[in-house]
Design an enzyme around this catalytic site. Structure first.
Site, mmCIF file in Angstrom:
data_model
loop_
_atom_site.group_PDB
_atom_site.id
_atom_site.type_symbol
_atom_site.label_atom_id
_atom_site.label_comp_id
_atom_site.label_asym_id
_atom_site.label_seq_id
_atom_site.Cartn_x
_atom_site.Cartn_y
_atom_site.Cartn_z
ATOM 1 N N SER A 59 0.861 -1.183 0.000
ATOM 2 C CA SER A 59 0.000 0.000 0.000
ATOM 3 C C SER A 59 0.892 1.226 0.000
ATOM 4 O O SER A 59 2.046 1.168 0.475
ATOM 5 C CB SER A 59 -0.889 0.023 1.245
ATOM 6 N N TYR A 90 -1.694 -1.225 10.296
ATOM 7 C CA TYR A 90 -1.824 -1.373 8.850
ATOM 8 C C TYR A 90 -0.626 -0.762 8.125
ATOM 9 O O TYR A 90 0.006 -1.414 7.285
ATOM 10 C CB TYR A 90 -3.124 -0.728 8.372
#
Length: 265
Positions: free
Chosen positions: A148, A162
């Site tokens: 990401s 995350y």
């Protein structure tokens, strides 16, 4: 030159393949002649996706829970029993969690790290024999890890585990690439930016936030299915045979512009 992006006849495994970017990549590979296995935890949603994707090629769904080592091993065994060789493994399954710094819990941290990092490593390990069986010097087997842009920039949200997990994915991709290169297994990553998905639905559905995000993406739009599929096909085909250990940032220029804004996905 005509065959540089050919994936016809290849066998691909995509975790988290029932929705979002995973489903986008599955559709693209299927439309270009690959056989695709998808897996997800929610069985009804998984088989609904299988039915939809079957319109584009040979798609096979296997339900799994990759949040535990036992679940990873069980899924890998099912895949290896079905296929002697696997050309492409796309580690896409992931989770996120948001909470303030003071309220962030150990269970929230572990849930995200276990699925986003640990399962990725052990699934590659468990499927390595099938990847080795498919690999040649001219046409390596491929592992594609979905990271990401949060692994590169501040996410603008309190998603501590995350962003940390995705940074770990970027580095693990480099580490695995060096170690597996002698076995003709290429390991690369994709770091998506703003794509429509369940994880970003709260942002997509808020018109003010969505419009603001589009403003800070130099290309002026969010990613779409063709963008996700194109990156996956490139990393799965002869065109990228000499590329390993790198993570493609697929974000419309958002990371490049990060110094001029404080919004990321």
């Amino acid at each position: 030159m005509k065959n540089l992006f050919n994936v016809s006849g290849k066998v691909a495994v995509i975790t988290g393949g029932s929705r979002g970017i995973g489903a986008m990549m599955a559709k693209g590979l299927l439309e270009n002649g690959a056989k695709v296995y998808i897996t997800a935890r929610k069985e009804a949603e998984l088989h609904a996706a299988e039915e939809t994707l079957a319109a584009f090629g040979q798609c096979i769904a296997i339900q799994s829970d990759l949040s535990s080592y036992e679940g990873v091993v069980a899924f890998a065994e099912q895949v290896k029993n079905a296929e002697g060789k696997i050309d492409i493994l796309i580690n896409n399954a992931g989770a996120s969690w948001g909470a303030s710094f003071d309220d962030f819990t150990e269970s929230a941290w572990d849930k995200v790290m276990d699925l986003n990092v640990k399962s990725l490593f052990f699934l590659a390990q468990q499927l390595a024999p099938a990847l080795r069986a498919a690999a040649t010097n001219d046409d390596p087997a491929r592992v594609i890890n979905i990271a990401s842009i949060n692994g590169f920039t501040h996410p603008g949200m309190p998603t501590y585990s995350y962003s940390s997990s995705k940074a770990a994915v970027v580095h693990l991709t480099k580490h695995l690439a060096v170690d597996l290169a002698p076995e003709n297994i290429n390991v690369n990553g994709i770091a998506p930016g703003f794509f429509p998905s369940k994880m970003t639905a709260v942002l997509v559905n808020d018109e003010k936030i969505s419009a603001g995000l589009r403003e800070v993406i130099p290309r002026g739009r969010m990613g779409d299915a063709e963008d996700a599929a194109g990156a996956a096909i490139y990393l799965s085909s002869r065109a990228s045979a000499w590329m390993t250990g790198h993570t493609l940032v697929l974000d419309g220029g958002q990371v490049a512009a990060a110094g001029s804004n404080d919004v990321a996905i």
